[in-house]
Motif scaffolding. Structure first.
Motif, PDB file in Angstrom:
ATOM      1  N   LEU A 193     -10.143   0.938 -13.886  1.00 63.57           N
ATOM      2  CA  LEU A 193      -9.975  -0.509 -13.769  1.00 63.57           C
ATOM      3  C   LEU A 193      -9.987  -0.931 -12.305  1.00 63.57           C
ATOM      4  O   LEU A 193     -10.592  -1.935 -11.933  1.00 63.57           O
ATOM      5  N   SER A 194      -9.321  -0.128 -11.477  1.00 67.06           N
ATOM      6  CA  SER A 194      -9.190  -0.539 -10.081  1.00 67.06           C
ATOM      7  C   SER A 194     -10.549  -0.578  -9.401  1.00 67.06           C
ATOM      8  O   SER A 194     -10.803  -1.460  -8.586  1.00 67.06           O
ATOM      9  N   TYR A 195     -11.432   0.390  -9.762  1.00 74.73           N
ATOM     10  CA  TYR A 195     -12.750   0.338  -9.143  1.00 74.73           C
ATOM     11  C   TYR A 195     -13.484  -0.936  -9.525  1.00 74.73           C
ATOM     12  O   TYR A 195     -14.151  -1.553  -8.701  1.00 74.73           O
ATOM     13  N   THR A 196     -13.321  -1.349 -10.771  1.00 73.14           N
ATOM     14  CA  THR A 196     -13.967  -2.586 -11.189  1.00 73.14           C
ATOM     15  C   THR A 196     -13.406  -3.779 -10.424  1.00 73.14           C
ATOM     16  O   THR A 196     -14.151  -4.596  -9.887  1.00 73.14           O
TER      17      THR A 196
ATOM     18  N   ALA B 144      -7.622   9.671  -2.588  1.00 74.75           N
ATOM     19  CA  ALA B 144      -6.770   9.032  -1.586  1.00 74.75           C
ATOM     20  C   ALA B 144      -6.772   7.519  -1.759  1.00 74.75           C
ATOM     21  O   ALA B 144      -5.754   6.853  -1.600  1.00 74.75           O
ATOM     22  N   LEU B 145      -7.947   6.999  -2.112  1.00 73.96           N
ATOM     23  CA  LEU B 145      -8.086   5.549  -2.262  1.00 73.96           C
ATOM     24  C   LEU B 145      -7.072   5.020  -3.289  1.00 73.96           C
ATOM     25  O   LEU B 145      -6.478   3.969  -3.104  1.00 73.96           O
ATOM     26  N   LEU B 146      -6.880   5.803  -4.339  1.00 73.10           N
ATOM     27  CA  LEU B 146      -5.950   5.363  -5.386  1.00 73.10           C
ATOM     28  C   LEU B 146      -4.531   5.269  -4.850  1.00 73.10           C
ATOM     29  O   LEU B 146      -3.780   4.378  -5.228  1.00 73.10           O
ATOM     30  N   ALA B 147      -4.187   6.204  -3.974  1.00 75.35           N
ATOM     31  CA  ALA B 147      -2.837   6.168  -3.420  1.00 75.35           C
ATOM     32  C   ALA B 147      -2.683   5.027  -2.429  1.00 75.35           C
ATOM     33  O   ALA B 147      -1.581   4.606  -2.116  1.00 75.35           O
TER      34      ALA B 147
ATOM     35  N   GLN C 130       0.816  -1.211   0.000  1.00 77.87           N
ATOM     36  CA  GLN C 130       0.000   0.000   0.000  1.00 77.87           C
ATOM     37  C   GLN C 130       0.847   1.257   0.000  1.00 77.87           C
ATOM     38  O   GLN C 130       0.576   2.193  -0.732  1.00 77.87           O
ATOM     39  N   ILE C 131       1.860   1.269   0.848  1.00 75.07           N
ATOM     40  CA  ILE C 131       2.685   2.470   0.933  1.00 75.07           C
ATOM     41  C   ILE C 131       3.642   2.472  -0.237  1.00 75.07           C
ATOM     42  O   ILE C 131       4.345   1.505  -0.478  1.00 75.07           O
TER      43      ILE C 131
ATOM     44  N   THR D 187      -3.216   7.140 -15.295  1.00 79.48           N
ATOM     45  CA  THR D 187      -3.725   7.026 -13.927  1.00 79.48           C
ATOM     46  C   THR D 187      -5.238   6.911 -13.948  1.00 79.48           C
ATOM     47  O   THR D 187      -5.828   6.156 -13.173  1.00 79.48           O
ATOM     48  N   GLN D 188      -5.866   7.659 -14.851  1.00 78.92           N
ATOM     49  CA  GLN D 188      -7.323   7.596 -14.919  1.00 78.92           C
ATOM     50  C   GLN D 188      -7.803   6.203 -15.300  1.00 78.92           C
ATOM     51  O   GLN D 188      -8.696   5.654 -14.673  1.00 78.92           O
ATOM     52  N   TYR D 189      -7.171   5.645 -16.338  1.00 79.28           N
ATOM     53  CA  TYR D 189      -7.569   4.296 -16.753  1.00 79.28           C
ATOM     54  C   TYR D 189      -7.383   3.312 -15.611  1.00 79.28           C
ATOM     55  O   TYR D 189      -8.244   2.475 -15.335  1.00 79.28           O
TER      56      TYR D 189
END
Lengths: 364, 368, 484
Positions: free
Chosen positions: A336-339, A191-194, A21-22, A330-332
């Motif tokens: 994808l990450s949300y999916t 923040a979630l993305l980071a 995560q970090i 980063t947007q893509y």
């Protein structure tokens, strides 16, 4: 040789999650959350931590039904072979893309701060080669290394404490909650993305010794640590820099250290960044590992998969790292990450409930 | 095995082609002081002190500094021009002091400093000062031995430790310039004689522009106390009664400051009261040596005098439109709605600032 | 297949002579015993004549008749019948008694045992610990170990390795403590060795170690019995080679190379302090020149003015890249070390003076190398010699080179990457299935008490678990008096 027996302890899982995560996300995090949440950026991060906690609970519920399977096996079991394969391919691409985005961002930051003239491919070659070197061995070795790397983070926290001597202005974050709920939520989104990386749990779960009990505690500790660490750093940045200034600075965390000077050493930011290379690399290692596990499945071709993925990552890192391209990338990845991170596990959990009900109904 | 060979070749070729970012220390010319001025034609003139270090063997070395000038319409091209004047690369990362002439400062300093925020090599722990007259005159002062930039740096750091100069570096200046409702104080240097420079006080900034008003060192010590920025101790001398020739030298050991802000939400009047409680020691009080000090009476006298001075200071601040207390910032966070309506640039002058100083004598030295 | 003895004495004698390629130091002594011809054979160089006379020849001459094994007064009398067995016995220093008409020969052990007396090992000196050291004789070495652990569980497994050298190799471990799987694995590896000669423990180390391409030593050589025994009681295996005073300890961890016997005999705070100093020295010897190179040629911003100017002055007029400077100075240092190591002490001292003082100052005055670089290299060299086990110090110096190269090519980033790879390598290393970087990777908090720090002796209730001993507890009652 011992492929099937490889396992890690809960403590190691904790460290692996923390290390995954970090990473690079932290350096620009205060800027990113401040963009929408203004002075309440730190609340956004706390909120993101809560969301992650919920997600982790969902993951555990799902995983407990399949204690010996990785996510890719679960999808196949629940969605059938064909659909499962399609989903697994998406997951694989997600990992590869996240890994390559992390690599590109890392190269970018190194190019900006440490080595402006060194060609990107040299940096990426060295990073990826060292990642592959560790990843080709097994998960246990990776976990060992991550545990050691976590000590580095403790060193970094100690360095961070030094920046407390910079002038602080608590007024910058007052009044608490002024940004409004919507903006805070938007900040949490960033923040979630980071803080991504906790999804590694979906793959690591079957390897953990004694994964039937006490897992929630372990993953919660990991989440707690990461969330509080991120909140702490963001809070420091928020009270050190004025909102307009924070808006301009690309990597506020580095600027925390740039203003410090000592008799023995100047420019702590360079030293901080050099040390930060390790947490950044560990995230890439984990994504490389996950992508390779995805590709290899339970077959024994894991080593080849790592090398192939390493080459893919290396090729992808040739994408020029201009601001525009990295932003789209980063947007893509976030899409994808949300999916993969939110939607898929929830869906699978629902499905598994349905399947179970139908089965039990059938038996009755 | 073949894999190993391949790796080896790659690494070797890497090494052969390597060292892209190398900047040898030997080839660098260090700039240790920079001065910006506005010329009469409206150009920017930069005066740079570069260091020439000469080893004398046995670890001894001479530091000689050289003066360089460049003039351009904008500040942007100056770096390249300086670079063309020196041997090797110019390294700005070790410039500890940036001086800005008062004329230049009146047009704004933020643009000048932008270069230091953005650059990778820039050291943002540097000090900035405003000069009376041109920066060139100050930086070209030739004093013996120590390069002038070091001298200025040490003078400023000394002032910070003695709590009569605010502790500001580029990084904190940047923060303050970008903060609404809070203004900056910068050290104010002047050249006394061609070989001598001194700190004349603090320059009051209105936003990123120099207001033209300054405070003396005595005033700035009190102002810093009012800003709650006491470092270790702060010394002041006061004339309590001119007729009786009664004066005193005190040092402040502890400060308790209370900044209260009241806003009349209807008409948008802002009232700020600064309550200062100082714990002081008496360093020298040559008046009435044959009697013991009446502590109560004396402390009241001092309080009165300081309150009077504080009021003078706030008046000057309001004239200069300089708000170092962050009253505006406080208003904006506690009364955001009123803040919307205010035009702080104009309204700061209408703020009622009520300073009140109370002192308590805690030390009188070896004699009563 | 194997040639056996026959009843004919002369025939037997010739067979043995042939077996020994008609060597001329095979001596004989003809006698009459039981009214039969009797020959005593022995290798002239290998036996103790006095013993042979008093324990073998004299009793036989006196008794004239009877059973040989009762007549001879030696402790070890054995009857053998094959030529090769006789041969190996002779080579061990036994004498062989052949009797006309018998198909059996008796071997009597009368070996000459000339060995160095037990001395303090020169390369592992200590101040506060035992002063005996292993010697070249395997028997003496076993004695030193047995004397320290008087337990029936001490098991010695013996091998003879080397087709020509027939070196005796002993595997020593505590049967109730050492991990049996690991012991089996070690036995498998040792017994698989098939070479002509085996002269030292270094060779055997290379034959059986897991990762020959690693710069880190994976077995510990020691000449100190107290050290060997302390590892023995941790459940590790010792390997003794005849003719080599260095005992191999396996499996070992990285941290063992930084433990010294003196640590345990000093107060624990002192011990801990020295441990910390040693780890610092390891880090310095790997990183210091590299960091200096990186700062001087890449990131001079990190130096504040004071230091920067003095470094800058010392660099003035030095024509070389700092990497070349550091590299040559390291090489010079190695040269000096190599030159003085094998010379008699007085000459070595001269070399030290010539090298250290003359070259050191002259090189700076000729401004080939900067002052600061000499300081850096000096510090690095001293730190690398701090390691209690020489090999680790050398390997640290060796590892310094790639880090230096990386620093010269990529600055701080290069250092970070190479150090990271080194740590990754340490995490990957396993010796005999046991992790090398334990107890840091994998992290075992309980074992940390004897690595970076040395806790008081009474805190070490459990033994280190890196070699998976059969049971962990090693102390039952230490400061029990306190409770009563």
């Amino acid at each position: 040789m011992m492929g099937s027996q490889i396992s890690i302890t809960k403590f190691q899982l904790l460290m692996v999650l923390i290390q995954t995560q970090i990473g690079i996300g932290l350096l620009s995090l205060p800027n990113v959350v401040q963009e929408s949440a203004r002075g309440d950026g730190w609340i956004s991060i706390l909120f993101a931590g809560v969301v992650i906690q919920f997600l982790l609970i969902i993951y555990l519920k799902l995983l407990k039904k399949f204690p010996n399977d990785m996510l890719t096996d679960i999808t196949k079991k629940l969605l059938g072979k064909h659909l499962g394969t399609i989903v697994n391919t998406t997951i694989y691409f997600y990992f590869i893309f996240t890994g390559s985005t992390l690599t590109i961002l890392m190269i970018k930051i190194l190019n900006e701060q440490l080595l402006p003239l060194t060609p990107g491919w040299v940096v990426s070659f060295l990073i990826i080669a060292s990642c592959v070197y560790l990843t080709v061995s097994n998960l246990r070795v990776i976990a060992r290394f991550f545990v050691l790397a976590t000590f580095w983070i403790l060193v970094l926290i100690c360095i961070t404490v030094l920046s407390i001597w910079l002038p602080k202005e608590i007024q910058f974050i007052l009044p608490v909650g002024s940004a409004g709920g919507k903006n805070i939520l938007l900040g949490s989104n960033n923040a979630l993305l980071a803080m991504l990386g906790f999804e590694a749990l979906l793959f690591l779960f079957p390897f953990v010794i004694g994964n039937t009990k006490g897992m929630l505690k372990t993953v919660s500790y990991a989440n707690l640590f990461v969330t509080s660490f991120y909140t702490f750093i963001t809070f420091l940045c928020l009270v050190t820099f004025s909102p307009e200034q924070l808006h301009q600075i690309r990597e506020p965390v580095l600027f925390l250290f740039r203003g410090l000077t000592y008799r023995m050493v100047d420019r702590l930011d360079l030293i901080f960044l050099s040390i930060w290379i390790i947490p950044m690399t560990t995230s890439i290692i984990m994504y490389l590992f996950l992508a390779s596990k995805c590709l290899a499945g339970k077959k024994k071709s894991y080593k080849n998969a790592v090398i192939i993925n390493g080459i893919i990552l290396f090729c992808l890192s040739f994408i020029p790292n201009t601001d525009k391209i990295t932003d789209t990338l980063t947007q893509y990845v976030s899409f994808l990450s949300y999916t993969i991170v939110i939607f898929l596990p929830c869906l699978l959990l629902l499905l598994s409930r349905l399947v179970k009900k139908r089965r039990s109904g059938g038996f009755v | 095995m073949k894999k190993w060979h391949l790796l080896l070749y790659i690494l070797m070729s890497l090494m052969l082609a390597g060292c892209w970012d190398q900047h040898h220390l030997v080839n660098k010319t260090f700039v240790n002081g920079i001065g910006y001025d506005l010329t009469e034609e409206g150009n920017v003139k930069v005066t740079v002190r570069t260091v020439n270090i000469k080893g004398k063997g046995g670890g001894q070395f001479d530091v000689e500094d050289i003066l360089l000038f460049a003039e351009q319409e904008m500040q942007i091209g100056l770096g390249t021009e300086i670079d063309s004047m020196v041997a090797g690369e110019v390294d700005f990362s070790q410039a500890h002091i940036i001086l800005i002439g008062d004329e230049m400062a009146k047009t704004g300093i933020n643009q000048l400093l932008e270069f230091y925020y953005r650059g990778k090599d820039a050291n943002i722990a540097k000090k900035v000062a405003i000069t009376k007259g041109t920066a060139e005159s100050v930086i070209s002062t030739e004093i013996e031995k120590s390069p002038i930039a070091f001298f200025i740096l040490q003078a400023i750091e000394g002032g910070e430790n003695a709590s009569y100069l605010p502790d500001e570096s580029i990084s904190s200046i940047w923060t303050k310039l970008l903060t609404q409702g809070r203004d900056l104080l910068l050290p104010y240097m002047e050249q006394v004689t061609p070989e001598k420079i001194r700190i004349a006080g603090v320059a009051l900034m209105d936003g990123d522009k120099f207001s033209g008003k300054t405070l003396t060192i005595e005033q700035s010590s009190l102002l810093l106390l009012m800003m709650d920025e006491l470092k270790k101790t702060s010394q002041m001398y006061l004339v309590l009664d001119e007729a009786k020739d009664e004066s005193i030298r005190i040092s402040t050991k502890q400060v308790k400051r209370k900044l209260d802000i009241e806003v009349d939400e209807k008409n948008g009047n802002v009232m700020a009261s600064i309550n200062l409680k100082l714990k002081i020691g008496i360093d020298s009080y040559p008046h009435n040596l044959n009697k013991n000090i009446n502590q109560n009476e004396l402390s009241q006298k001092i309080s009165r005098e300081l309150t009077k001075q504080a009021k003078e200071i706030t008046n000057i601040l309001q004239e200069a439109n300089c708000d170092p207390f962050g009253i505006g910032l406080r208003v904006s966070t506690t009364y955001p709605e009123t803040w919307e309506k205010l035009n702080w640039d104009k309204d700061f002058k209408n703020v009622t600032i009520k300073p009140n100083v109370e002192v308590e004598i805690i030390k009188t030295g070896s004699i009563y | 297949m194997e040639e056996q003895l026959t009843q004919e004495l002369q025939n037997n004698f010739r067979k043995i002579l042939k077996y020994f390629s008609y060597t001329e130091d095979l001596a004989t002594k003809e006698m009459i015993f039981d009214n039969k011809n009797c020959t005593i054979l022995f290798l002239d160089s290998m036996v103790n004549k006095e013993q042979l006379q008093t324990f073998v020849i004299a009793p036989i001459l006196e008794a004239e008749t009877g059973e040989i094994d009762k007549v001879v007064e030696a402790t070890e009398v054995q009857a053998v019948s094959s030529i090769s067995e006789i041969g190996s016995k002779l080579m061990e220093g036994c004498c062989v008694i052949l009797i006309e008409g018998r198909e059996v020969a008796w071997t009597v052990s009368v070996a000459e045992t000339t060995s160095r007396s037990i001395e303090t090992p020169a390369n592992e000196r200590s101040i506060k610990s035992a002063h005996d050291g292993f010697v070249e004789s395997i028997g003496t070495n076993l004695l030193l170990i047995r004397r320290r652990v008087k337990t029936p569980q001490l098991k010695v497994q013996s091998y003879t390795l080397g087709r020509q050298s027939n070196t005796k190799v002993n595997l020593v471990y505590l049967a109730n403590l050492a991990n049996s799987e690991m012991v089996e694995e070690i036995k498998r590896r040792v017994s698989s060795i098939d070479v002509d000669q085996l002269l030292s423990s270094g060779e055997i180390e290379e034959f059986i170690e897991d990762n020959p391409y690693s710069p880190f030593p994976q077995m510990l050589h020691t000449e100190r019995p107290d050290r060997a025994v302390s590892y023995l009681t941790e459940g590790k295996v010792l390997l003794l080679v005849d003719g080599d005073p260095r005992v191999l300890i396996m499996p070992i961890t990285f941290f063992a190379f930084y433990q010294a016997s003196d640590d345990y005999n000093s107060r624990w705070m002192v011990g801990t302090f020295f441990r910390c100093i040693r780890f610092l020295s390891y880090i310095i010897s790997i990183c210091l020149p590299a960091i200096y190179i990186a700062i001087v040629s890449y990131h001079s911003e990190v130096l504040p003015i004071g230091i920067l100017y003095s470094v800058r002055v010392s660099l003035e007029n030095v024509p070389f890249h700092p990497f070349i400077e550091a590299f040559t100075m390291q090489i010079v240092l190695e040269l000096l070390k190599e030159a003085s190591i094998r010379l008699p002490t007085p000459i070595a001292q001269t070399i030290g003076i010539v090298g250290g003082v003359v070259i050191g100052t002259a090189v700076v005055e000729a401004s080939f190398v900067s002052n600061t670089m000499v300081v850096i290299i000096g510090l690095t060299a001293i730190s690398s010699f701090v390691a209690p086990v020489n090999e680790m110090g050398t390997s640290a110096r060796l590892l310094g080179f790639p880090v230096m190269v990386a620093a010269a090519v990529l600055g701080f980033f290069g250092i970070a990457i190479v150090l990271m790879v080194i740590v990754m390598h340490l995490c990957k290393l396993e010796t005999f299935g046991m992790p090398y970087f334990s107890p840091l990777a994998p992290l075992k908090e309980k074992d940390l008490k004897d690595t970076l720090i040395r806790m008081p002796a009474w805190k070490m209730v459990t033994r280190p678990s890196d070699s998976l001993p059969a049971y962990k507890k090693q102390q039952w009652r230490t400061r029990g008096w306190k409770k009563s």
